[in-house]
Motif scaffolding. Structure first.
Motif, mmCIF file in Angstrom:
data_model
loop_
_atom_site.group_PDB
_atom_site.id
_atom_site.type_symbol
_atom_site.label_atom_id
_atom_site.label_comp_id
_atom_site.label_asym_id
_atom_site.label_seq_id
_atom_site.Cartn_x
_atom_site.Cartn_y
_atom_site.Cartn_z
ATOM 1 N N LYS A 168 0.720 -1.297 0.047
ATOM 2 C CA LYS A 168 -0.044 0.050 -0.045
ATOM 3 C C LYS A 168 0.890 1.270 -0.137
ATOM 4 O O LYS A 168 0.296 2.255 -0.176
ATOM 5 C CB LYS A 168 -0.683 0.016 1.270
ATOM 6 C CG LYS A 168 -1.859 -1.126 1.081
ATOM 7 C CD LYS A 168 -3.237 -0.841 1.892
ATOM 8 C CE LYS A 168 -4.267 -1.906 1.560
ATOM 9 N NZ LYS A 168 -4.292 -3.061 2.533
ATOM 10 N N THR A 169 2.095 1.091 0.337
ATOM 11 C CA THR A 169 2.989 2.185 0.495
ATOM 12 C C THR A 169 3.769 2.784 -0.909
ATOM 13 O O THR A 169 3.963 4.005 -1.115
ATOM 14 C CB THR A 169 4.143 2.204 1.327
ATOM 15 O OG1 THR A 169 4.961 1.130 1.098
ATOM 16 C CG2 THR A 169 3.549 1.822 2.827
ATOM 17 N N LYS A 170 3.536 1.610 -1.731
ATOM 18 C CA LYS A 170 4.229 2.033 -3.230
ATOM 19 C C LYS A 170 3.019 2.421 -4.302
ATOM 20 O O LYS A 170 2.008 1.701 -4.468
ATOM 21 C CB LYS A 170 5.008 0.631 -3.582
ATOM 22 C CG LYS A 170 5.964 0.804 -4.825
ATOM 23 C CD LYS A 170 6.469 -0.480 -4.968
ATOM 24 C CE LYS A 170 7.258 -0.374 -6.292
ATOM 25 N NZ LYS A 170 7.887 -1.777 -6.480
ATOM 26 N N SER A 171 3.151 3.521 -4.942
ATOM 27 C CA SER A 171 2.444 3.987 -5.921
ATOM 28 C C SER A 171 2.564 3.166 -7.062
ATOM 29 O O SER A 171 3.455 2.758 -7.475
ATOM 30 C CB SER A 171 2.454 5.372 -6.126
ATOM 31 O OG SER A 171 3.662 5.841 -6.924
ATOM 32 N N SER A 172 1.323 2.968 -7.823
ATOM 33 C CA SER A 172 1.390 1.986 -8.740
ATOM 34 C C SER A 172 0.289 2.388 -9.936
ATOM 35 O O SER A 172 -0.679 3.438 -9.645
ATOM 36 C CB SER A 172 0.679 0.562 -8.499
ATOM 37 O OG SER A 172 -0.386 0.512 -7.952
ATOM 38 N N MET A 173 0.427 2.019 -11.093
ATOM 39 C CA MET A 173 -0.229 2.668 -12.262
ATOM 40 C C MET A 173 -1.511 1.611 -12.097
ATOM 41 O O MET A 173 -2.753 2.474 -12.518
ATOM 42 C CB MET A 173 0.397 2.322 -13.596
ATOM 43 C CG MET A 173 -0.379 2.692 -14.835
ATOM 44 S SD MET A 173 0.392 2.505 -16.242
ATOM 45 C CE MET A 173 1.083 4.248 -16.614
ATOM 46 N N PHE A 174 -1.517 0.531 -11.847
ATOM 47 C CA PHE A 174 -2.450 -0.350 -11.857
ATOM 48 C C PHE A 174 -3.108 -0.948 -10.493
ATOM 49 O O PHE A 174 -2.092 -1.101 -9.529
ATOM 50 C CB PHE A 174 -2.498 -1.700 -12.666
ATOM 51 C CG PHE A 174 -2.463 -1.381 -14.196
ATOM 52 C CD1 PHE A 174 -3.393 -0.983 -14.877
ATOM 53 C CD2 PHE A 174 -0.954 -1.177 -14.851
ATOM 54 C CE1 PHE A 174 -3.234 -0.504 -16.138
ATOM 55 C CE2 PHE A 174 -0.926 -0.707 -15.984
ATOM 56 C CZ PHE A 174 -2.228 -0.730 -16.982
ATOM 57 N N THR A 175 -4.235 -1.014 -9.923
ATOM 58 C CA THR A 175 -4.611 -1.541 -8.673
ATOM 59 C C THR A 175 -4.235 -3.261 -8.628
ATOM 60 O O THR A 175 -3.886 -3.650 -9.759
ATOM 61 C CB THR A 175 -6.122 -1.596 -8.467
ATOM 62 O OG1 THR A 175 -6.661 -2.526 -9.310
ATOM 63 C CG2 THR A 175 -6.428 0.019 -8.729
ATOM 64 N N VAL A 176 -4.059 -3.508 -7.510
ATOM 65 C CA VAL A 176 -3.569 -5.020 -7.242
ATOM 66 C C VAL A 176 -4.791 -5.966 -8.199
ATOM 67 O O VAL A 176 -4.472 -6.899 -8.828
ATOM 68 C CB VAL A 176 -3.895 -5.559 -5.968
ATOM 69 C CG1 VAL A 176 -3.502 -6.925 -5.576
ATOM 70 C CG2 VAL A 176 -2.343 -4.968 -5.116
ATOM 71 N N ASP A 177 -6.054 -5.623 -8.068
ATOM 72 C CA ASP A 177 -7.126 -6.289 -8.626
ATOM 73 C C ASP A 177 -6.799 -6.264 -10.154
ATOM 74 O O ASP A 177 -7.231 -7.251 -10.844
ATOM 75 C CB ASP A 177 -8.410 -5.682 -8.132
ATOM 76 C CG ASP A 177 -8.985 -6.335 -6.773
ATOM 77 O OD1 ASP A 177 -8.328 -7.195 -6.410
ATOM 78 O OD2 ASP A 177 -9.726 -5.657 -6.369
ATOM 79 N N GLU A 178 -6.527 -5.125 -10.634
ATOM 80 C CA GLU A 178 -6.092 -4.994 -12.111
ATOM 81 C C GLU A 178 -5.297 -5.771 -12.545
ATOM 82 O O GLU A 178 -5.239 -6.235 -13.613
ATOM 83 C CB GLU A 178 -6.176 -3.391 -12.582
ATOM 84 C CG GLU A 178 -7.231 -2.619 -12.275
ATOM 85 C CD GLU A 178 -6.912 -1.020 -12.629
ATOM 86 O OE1 GLU A 178 -8.002 -0.240 -12.956
ATOM 87 O OE2 GLU A 178 -5.887 -0.672 -12.320
#
Ligand code: PNS
Length: 163
Positions: free
Chosen positions: A39-49
């Motif tokens: 949750k601390t790392k920003s990402s382009m896609f959510t975990v679900d995606e």
């Protein structure tokens, strides 16, 4: 059943990752692609995606499954009866950190790490580089699965249009 996990962020999965999954699946009875929930790392896609893309990409390989985990990888391994981690090594630059993690994971839980030498076609490839190149309009066709390419373009289009 001999099981192994291929862990990572997979934001998004690349053809280099896929190559490692497939090669691991030829050695182990089951390969679990483990998506780290961070949750601390920003990402382009959510975990679900990311999981959704991964599931579609590995659908042709019946002994590759996708799951998410949080916390220590070795705890996930212990809870799921997985004795081995399989990782791709792209270049010498990967080695120091990968060796450190492999040694720590062995020290913590006697979980072994096996390294697959990345296909030279993909040895320069990383999710971050793919995102950066695509963000500035570079062509990443052939570096990620087609469905990932489409999602990447969709996401960048949405971002550039503020939606
Ligand atoms: O794709 P990434 O982000 O480079 O993958 C890194 C990953 C998920 C393999 C690594 O950060 C990891 O195993 N994280 C889980 C937490 C953990 O077990 N940390 C101790 C490693 S020795």
């Amino acid at each position: 059943m001999r099981k192994a996990v291929c862990p990572g962020s997979f934001d998004p999965v690349t053809n280099g990752h896929l190559d490692v999954f497939i090669r691991a699946s030829e050695i182990f009875d089951q390969v679990v692609v483990g998506v780290l929930i961070n949750k601390t790392k920003s990402s382009m896609f959510t975990v679900d995606e990311r999981i959704d893309m991964l599931r579609q990409v590995v659908a042709p390989y019946p002994n590759i499954v996708v799951d998410a985990f949080h916390g220590l990888l070795v705890d996930y391994c212990r809870d799921n009866g997985i004795p081995a981690i399989v990782k791709g090594l792209r270049a010498v630059s990967d080695f120091d950190y990968e060796l450190q993690m492999a040694q720590m994971n062995h020290r913590l839980a006697r979980v072994e790490t096996l390294f697959v030498s990345t296909n030279p076609l993909y040895s320069y490839l990383s999710s971050s580089l793919v995102k950066e190149v695509a963000t500035y309009g570079g062509d990443v066709t052939g570096l990620v699965p087609d469905l990932v390419l489409a999602r990447l373009h969709e996401r960048l289009h949405d971002q550039q249009n503020g939606s």
